[in-house]
Design an enzyme around this catalytic site. Structure first.
Site, PDB file in Angstrom:
ATOM      1  N   HIS A  74       0.813  -1.211   0.000  1.00 26.06           N
ATOM      2  CA  HIS A  74       0.000   0.000   0.000  1.00 26.06           C
ATOM      3  C   HIS A  74       0.853   1.271   0.000  1.00 26.06           C
ATOM      4  O   HIS A  74       0.683   2.142  -0.837  1.00 26.06           O
ATOM      5  CB  HIS A  74      -0.921   0.035   1.223  1.00 26.06           C
ATOM      6  CG  HIS A  74      -1.949  -1.045   1.234  1.00 26.06           C
ATOM      7  ND1 HIS A  74      -2.810  -1.249   2.295  1.00 26.06           N
ATOM      8  CD2 HIS A  74      -2.264  -2.007   0.327  1.00 26.06           C
ATOM      9  CE1 HIS A  74      -3.605  -2.284   2.036  1.00 26.06           C
ATOM     10  NE2 HIS A  74      -3.288  -2.749   0.844  1.00 26.06           N
ATOM     11  N   THR A 144      -0.968  10.780 -13.708  1.00 26.49           N
ATOM     12  CA  THR A 144      -0.130  10.477 -12.541  1.00 26.49           C
ATOM     13  C   THR A 144       0.325   9.027 -12.565  1.00 26.49           C
ATOM     14  O   THR A 144       1.506   8.730 -12.355  1.00 26.49           O
ATOM     15  CB  THR A 144      -0.893  10.771 -11.240  1.00 26.49           C
ATOM     16  OG1 THR A 144      -1.115  12.187 -11.132  1.00 26.49           O
ATOM     17  CG2 THR A 144      -0.110  10.306 -10.021  1.00 26.49           C
ATOM     18  N   TYR A 163      12.298  16.878 -14.456  1.00 27.74           N
ATOM     19  CA  TYR A 163      10.839  16.833 -14.512  1.00 27.74           C
ATOM     20  C   TYR A 163      10.361  16.916 -15.964  1.00 27.74           C
ATOM     21  O   TYR A 163       9.441  16.197 -16.370  1.00 27.74           O
ATOM     22  CB  TYR A 163      10.238  17.983 -13.690  1.00 27.74           C
ATOM     23  CG  TYR A 163      10.494  17.850 -12.208  1.00 27.74           C
ATOM     24  CD1 TYR A 163       9.620  17.125 -11.396  1.00 27.74           C
ATOM     25  CD2 TYR A 163      11.600  18.449 -11.620  1.00 27.74           C
ATOM     26  CE1 TYR A 163       9.864  17.000 -10.037  1.00 27.74           C
ATOM     27  CE2 TYR A 163      11.841  18.327 -10.257  1.00 27.74           C
ATOM     28  CZ  TYR A 163      10.964  17.594  -9.469  1.00 27.74           C
ATOM     29  OH  TYR A 163      11.219  17.466  -8.122  1.00 27.74           O
ATOM     30  N   ASN A 172       3.834  13.628 -22.565  1.00 27.37           N
ATOM     31  CA  ASN A 172       3.313  14.989 -22.618  1.00 27.37           C
ATOM     32  C   ASN A 172       4.430  15.958 -22.250  1.00 27.37           C
ATOM     33  O   ASN A 172       4.695  16.217 -21.073  1.00 27.37           O
ATOM     34  CB  ASN A 172       2.131  15.163 -21.658  1.00 27.37           C
ATOM     35  CG  ASN A 172       1.444  16.512 -21.816  1.00 27.37           C
ATOM     36  OD1 ASN A 172       2.006  17.448 -22.380  1.00 27.37           O
ATOM     37  ND2 ASN A 172       0.223  16.619 -21.313  1.00 27.37           N
ATOM     38  N   ARG A 177       5.031  20.415 -14.754  1.00 31.29           N
ATOM     39  CA  ARG A 177       4.413  20.751 -13.467  1.00 31.29           C
ATOM     40  C   ARG A 177       3.568  19.589 -12.950  1.00 31.29           C
ATOM     41  O   ARG A 177       3.570  19.273 -11.755  1.00 31.29           O
ATOM     42  CB  ARG A 177       3.572  22.023 -13.588  1.00 31.29           C
ATOM     43  CG  ARG A 177       3.048  22.539 -12.252  1.00 31.29           C
ATOM     44  CD  ARG A 177       2.273  23.836 -12.450  1.00 31.29           C
ATOM     45  NE  ARG A 177       3.125  24.896 -12.953  1.00 31.29           N
ATOM     46  CZ  ARG A 177       3.849  25.684 -12.169  1.00 31.29           C
ATOM     47  NH1 ARG A 177       3.833  25.522 -10.858  1.00 31.29           N
ATOM     48  NH2 ARG A 177       4.590  26.637 -12.708  1.00 31.29           N
ATOM     49  N   GLU A 221      23.235   5.921  -4.622  1.00 28.97           N
ATOM     50  CA  GLU A 221      23.136   5.204  -5.892  1.00 28.97           C
ATOM     51  C   GLU A 221      24.351   5.472  -6.777  1.00 28.97           C
ATOM     52  O   GLU A 221      24.866   4.545  -7.429  1.00 28.97           O
ATOM     53  CB  GLU A 221      21.846   5.596  -6.617  1.00 28.97           C
ATOM     54  CG  GLU A 221      20.602   5.110  -5.894  1.00 28.97           C
ATOM     55  CD  GLU A 221      19.331   5.332  -6.702  1.00 28.97           C
ATOM     56  OE1 GLU A 221      19.431   5.689  -7.896  1.00 28.97           O
ATOM     57  OE2 GLU A 221      18.240   5.150  -6.138  1.00 28.97           O
TER      58      GLU A 221
END
Length: 230
Positions: A74, A144, A163, A172, A177, A221
């Site tokens: 979860h 999302t 981003y 897209n 944002r 990493e």
């Protein structure tokens, strides 16, 4: 500040509680099996009531609270870091379940095994399954979800992406944002590696566990990837 690896766009005390989720099966993080990470469920199939179990994993970055049921994972809740462990990224610290070990479901066991490998034995990660996910955000047909699955599938251990680059990968190019919003909504950080998404300037950017944790994870990493290369 961290260097940015360019990724080329590709073609398209504990308690039980009841909850309703839809299961999504994860896969192997090995780059040769990345296609197995693509979810394949409908919005109606697999719905069930589940008993949520909790456990706490003591890790190099603090206590990680994980929750899940027999069907899947979860959430992973991160602590807030105020001081970097040992001042640098090290994987020598123990990574053990300190609460809830007696009631762990199979997905929780897989999650703790994966996280233990991530922090302490990164070379083992490719041989371990990613636990199934069982969170409603990951079953909705949304941008999302697309962003989070793209991140899990395409941005590997030791890599970073901006981003905007992730928006392009998710289909897209104008949605940088929205990508930031998807990172804030991520219910399963570290496994779904939102810490690998950084600013175009090379700065680490914001993170749910705090900037120090994000910087530590990126450094960890980078260091471990260099070790594995030899």
């Amino acid at each position: 500040m961290f260097p940015m690896w360019t990724i080329l766009p590709k073609a398209s005390s504990f308690r039980e509680k009841r909850c309703s989720h839809v299961s999504l099966q994860g896969g192997d993080l090995s780059s040769t099996m990345a296609s197995r990470l693509v979810p394949n469920v409908s919005s109606k199939e697999g719905e069930s009531q589940c008993e949520e179990k909790h456990a706490v994993l003591l890790s190099p970055v603090g206590k990680l609270e994980i929750s899940g049921c027999e069907t899947g994972l979860h959430e992973i809740k991160l602590p807030k870091m105020s001081v970097l462990p040992s001042g640098r990224a090290e994987s020598s610290a123990a990574c053990e379940v300190c609460e809830g070990a007696e009631e762990m479901t199979e997905p929780l066991k897989q999650c703790t095994a994966w996280l233990r490998a991530y922090f302490c034995e990164p070379a083992r990660m490719a041989s371990l399954p990613v636990p199934a996910f069982h969170h409603p955000l990951l079953r909705r047909d949304s941008f999302t979800r697309q962003v989070l699955w793209t991140l899990l599938r395409d941005v590997k251990f030791g890599e970073a992406v901006s981003y905007k680059q992730l928006a392009v990968l998710a289909g897209n190019s104008r949605a940088a944002r929205a990508v930031g919003g998807a990172m804030r909504s991520n219910p399963i950080p570290i496994i779904i590696p939102c810490h690998r998404v950084i600013c175009s300037s090379g700065q680490s950017g914001n993170y749910g566990g705090g900037n120090l944790m994000k910087e530590w994870l990126l450094s960890h990493e980078k260091l471990q990837k260099e070790k594995l290369a030899y």
